[in-house]
Write a protein that holds these residues in place. Structure first.
Motif, PDB file in Angstrom:
ATOM      1  N   ILE A  61      -3.383  -2.545 -14.996  1.00  0.00           N
ATOM      2  CA  ILE A  61      -3.253  -1.069 -14.297  1.00  0.00           C
ATOM      3  C   ILE A  61      -1.960  -1.071 -13.293  1.00  0.00           C
ATOM      4  N   LYS A  62      -1.465  -0.028 -13.382  1.00  0.00           N
ATOM      5  CA  LYS A  62      -0.384   0.483 -12.568  1.00  0.00           C
ATOM      6  C   LYS A  62      -0.767   1.687 -11.773  1.00  0.00           C
ATOM      7  N   ILE A  63      -0.345   1.930 -10.736  1.00  0.00           N
ATOM      8  CA  ILE A  63      -0.821   3.498 -10.110  1.00  0.00           C
ATOM      9  C   ILE A  63       0.528   3.521  -9.418  1.00  0.00           C
ATOM     10  N   HIS A  64       1.006   4.661  -9.974  1.00  0.00           N
ATOM     11  CA  HIS A  64       2.269   5.114  -9.227  1.00  0.00           C
ATOM     12  C   HIS A  64       2.130   6.256  -8.319  1.00  0.00           C
ATOM     13  N   PRO A  65       2.025   6.291  -7.018  1.00  0.00           N
ATOM     14  CA  PRO A  65       1.888   7.414  -6.181  1.00  0.00           C
ATOM     15  C   PRO A  65       3.082   8.237  -6.016  1.00  0.00           C
ATOM     16  N   THR A  66       2.774   9.593  -5.653  1.00  0.00           N
ATOM     17  CA  THR A  66       3.714  10.561  -5.711  1.00  0.00           C
ATOM     18  C   THR A  66       4.235  10.913  -4.197  1.00  0.00           C
TER      19      THR A  66
ATOM     20  N   ARG B 233       6.185  12.991  -2.524  1.00  0.00           N
ATOM     21  CA  ARG B 233       6.020  14.202  -1.998  1.00  0.00           C
ATOM     22  C   ARG B 233       4.561  14.760  -1.907  1.00  0.00           C
ATOM     23  N   LEU B 234       3.553  14.185  -2.954  1.00  0.00           N
ATOM     24  CA  LEU B 234       2.456  14.652  -2.892  1.00  0.00           C
ATOM     25  C   LEU B 234       1.293  13.250  -2.500  1.00  0.00           C
ATOM     26  N   PRO B 235       1.035  13.162  -1.466  1.00  0.00           N
ATOM     27  CA  PRO B 235       0.265  11.842  -1.167  1.00  0.00           C
ATOM     28  C   PRO B 235      -1.055  11.979  -1.673  1.00  0.00           C
ATOM     29  N   GLU B 236      -1.713  12.916  -2.131  1.00  0.00           N
ATOM     30  CA  GLU B 236      -2.887  13.110  -2.774  1.00  0.00           C
ATOM     31  C   GLU B 236      -2.961  12.779  -4.227  1.00  0.00           C
ATOM     32  N   GLN B 237      -1.802  12.707  -4.700  1.00  0.00           N
ATOM     33  CA  GLN B 237      -1.538  12.639  -6.232  1.00  0.00           C
ATOM     34  C   GLN B 237      -1.218  11.274  -6.510  1.00  0.00           C
ATOM     35  N   HIS B 238      -1.747  10.754  -7.532  1.00  0.00           N
ATOM     36  CA  HIS B 238      -1.268   9.491  -8.094  1.00  0.00           C
ATOM     37  C   HIS B 238      -1.497   9.473  -9.658  1.00  0.00           C
ATOM     38  N   THR B 239      -0.693   8.501 -10.469  1.00  0.00           N
ATOM     39  CA  THR B 239      -0.658   8.541 -11.694  1.00  0.00           C
ATOM     40  C   THR B 239      -1.049   7.037 -12.231  1.00  0.00           C
ATOM     41  N   PHE B 240      -2.026   7.100 -12.945  1.00  0.00           N
ATOM     42  CA  PHE B 240      -2.532   5.887 -13.317  1.00  0.00           C
ATOM     43  C   PHE B 240      -1.993   5.551 -14.629  1.00  0.00           C
TER      44      PHE B 240
ATOM     45  N   ILE C 127      13.816  -1.844  -5.736  1.00  0.00           N
ATOM     46  CA  ILE C 127      13.066  -2.052  -4.829  1.00  0.00           C
ATOM     47  C   ILE C 127      11.876  -1.441  -4.386  1.00  0.00           C
ATOM     48  N   CYS C 128      12.343   0.020  -4.027  1.00  0.00           N
ATOM     49  CA  CYS C 128      11.383   0.867  -3.532  1.00  0.00           C
ATOM     50  C   CYS C 128      10.378   1.085  -4.492  1.00  0.00           C
ATOM     51  N   ALA C 129      11.170   1.415  -6.070  1.00  0.00           N
ATOM     52  CA  ALA C 129      10.095   1.691  -7.015  1.00  0.00           C
ATOM     53  C   ALA C 129       9.353   0.629  -7.205  1.00  0.00           C
ATOM     54  N   GLN C 130       9.450  -0.516  -7.041  1.00  0.00           N
ATOM     55  CA  GLN C 130       8.596  -1.902  -7.340  1.00  0.00           C
ATOM     56  C   GLN C 130       7.591  -1.578  -6.105  1.00  0.00           C
ATOM     57  N   ILE C 131       7.822  -1.374  -5.060  1.00  0.00           N
ATOM     58  CA  ILE C 131       6.954  -1.288  -3.929  1.00  0.00           C
ATOM     59  C   ILE C 131       5.956  -0.171  -4.121  1.00  0.00           C
ATOM     60  N   ASN C 132       6.340   0.954  -4.543  1.00  0.00           N
ATOM     61  CA  ASN C 132       5.620   1.827  -4.787  1.00  0.00           C
ATOM     62  C   ASN C 132       4.235   1.648  -5.850  1.00  0.00           C
ATOM     63  N   VAL C 133       4.828   0.837  -6.741  1.00  0.00           N
ATOM     64  CA  VAL C 133       3.791   0.530  -7.783  1.00  0.00           C
ATOM     65  C   VAL C 133       2.766  -0.247  -7.378  1.00  0.00           C
ATOM     66  N   LEU C 134       1.342   0.593  -7.345  1.00  0.00           N
ATOM     67  CA  LEU C 134       0.204  -0.225  -6.724  1.00  0.00           C
ATOM     68  C   LEU C 134      -0.361  -0.998  -8.124  1.00  0.00           C
ATOM     69  N   ARG C 135      -0.721  -2.284  -7.691  1.00  0.00           N
ATOM     70  CA  ARG C 135      -1.562  -3.230  -8.653  1.00  0.00           C
ATOM     71  C   ARG C 135      -2.844  -3.757  -8.250  1.00  0.00           C
TER      72      ARG C 135
END
Length: 362
Positions: free
Chosen positions: A61-66, A68-75, A16-24
């Motif tokens: 598009i899926k954006i995965h925040p990091t 421990r590193l709030p300024e880093q995202h994976t697109f 559930i947390c992983a799904q919440i963390n994935v931005l769309r």
């Protein structure tokens, strides 16, 4: 609660947390389009044969925040590209290139691209592409690029070109495409150094080169678009050093067009397969894999093509991210967003499509 029950509960909570963390976000939002254009330019930079490609549509598009590193995202992007009429050696800006119309056998690229955004800078870290013809009824069909009769026609056309030019002799660099219709081909030439009857294309950035179209049968009509500088879309970096390197200039007999039976030049198929957990199987390509450069930082947004007309297609390197990729949990793509006003029978709510994005050409 027993140990098994606790484990299952923790697993569900983690999912559930992983799904919440994935931005769309919306596919056509400015942030996503910026990432798609960075991906477009990077893919073109790895493409050493054939023609440049331009963005046609952002599929997902899926954006995965990091965490421990709030300024880093994976697109994680899924994009569709279309082949233009500009060869990769042509220095014409991509925004000024024309998309090849459907009736001339359009070629499209379907790519999944992984980018990392750190401090506002987008970096391509992995991609996977497949390239195919957009076949349609009544469209021109293409010959394999190693077709014997087609290559003979190209050679006749090159001879005619050299007979009408003065003070310069051209050698064949590669065949761009050959139509199955009688006598219609495109090929790239470069200024040559000739010794007796043997001519070799000059591997020099200042040598004249161009792309030619030949039409006809016994006496082909040859028209060439010449350009005098070797294109460098982005600074490529050698896999074993940080020194910029120029893309290799293909030569007749050494180019991909004379080694395989493909009817068009394919995009580089795969880069950094160890990050394949981020990539779908949809865009897997099994042929024509070319070694590519490590990921490049692109700090500015590339210019988008200005065309609006409807008529405008396994290698890895040593570069890798030290960060462990975030686990991807599959979920359905949201296809609509609710209107802010309550629905009633007089003014029903109309769903708004957020992905895929708009089609730019066809």
């Amino acid at each position: 609660m027993n140990f098994v029950g606790i484990t299952v509960a923790l697993g569900l909570l983690g999912g559930i947390c992983a799904q919440i963390n994935v931005l769309r976000p919306e596919c056509d939002s400015p942030e996503v389009e910026e990432a798609a254009l960075v991906a477009q330019d990077y893919l073109n930079a790895q493409h050493n044969h054939g023609y440049k490609y331009v963005l046609n549509r952002i599929e997902d598009i899926k954006i995965h925040p990091t965490v421990r590193l709030p300024e880093q995202h994976t697109f994680v992007l899924e994009i569709d590209l279309l082949e233009t009429d500009c060869h990769v050696l042509d220095p014409t800006p991509l925004a000024n290139c024309t998309v090849r119309p459907k009736h001339l056998t359009a070629v499209e690229g379907d790519c999944d691209v992984v980018l990392k955004k750190v401090g506002g800078i987008l970096t391509v870290t992995a991609f996977k592409c497949k390239t195919e013809e957009d076949l349609c009824l009544g469209c021109y069909s293409l010959l394999p690029l190693n077709h014997t009769a087609g290559l003979d026609f190209v050679q006749v056309s090159l001879t005619k070109l050299n007979n009408i030019t003065e003070n310069v002799t051209y050698a064949l660099v590669e065949v761009g495409r050959m139509s199955a219709q009688v006598g219609l081909s495109q090929f790239v030439v470069a200024e040559a150094n000739c010794v007796n009857d043997t001519c070799t294309a000059l591997n020099d950035t200042t040598a004249a080169r161009g792309i030619c179209t030949a039409e006809g049968v016994n006496d082909p009509i040859v028209n060439c678009k010449m350009f005098s500088t070797l294109v460098m879309t982005v600074p490529l970096v050698d896999a074993n050093s940080t020194a910029p390197v120029r893309p290799a200039l293909p030569s007749h007999g050494g180019g991909l067009s004379h080694k395989h039976g493909h009817r068009h030049h394919k995009l580089t198929a795969l880069h950094n397969p160890h990050l394949s957990s981020f990539l779908s199987a949809e865009s897997a390509e099994s042929a024509e894999v070319v070694p590519v450069a490590p990921a490049l930082n692109v700090s500015s947004t590339p210019a988008a093509p200005t065309q609006t007309t409807e008529d405008s297609s396994s290698a890895s390197d040593a570069s890798a991210s030290a960060e462990v990729p975030i686990t991807v949990v599959k979920r359905d793509v949201p296809v609509s967003v609710a209107a802010s006003a309550p629905a009633d029978k007089t003014h029903p709510v109309v769903p708004v499509q957020v992905c895929p994005g708009r089609i730019r050409f066809f």
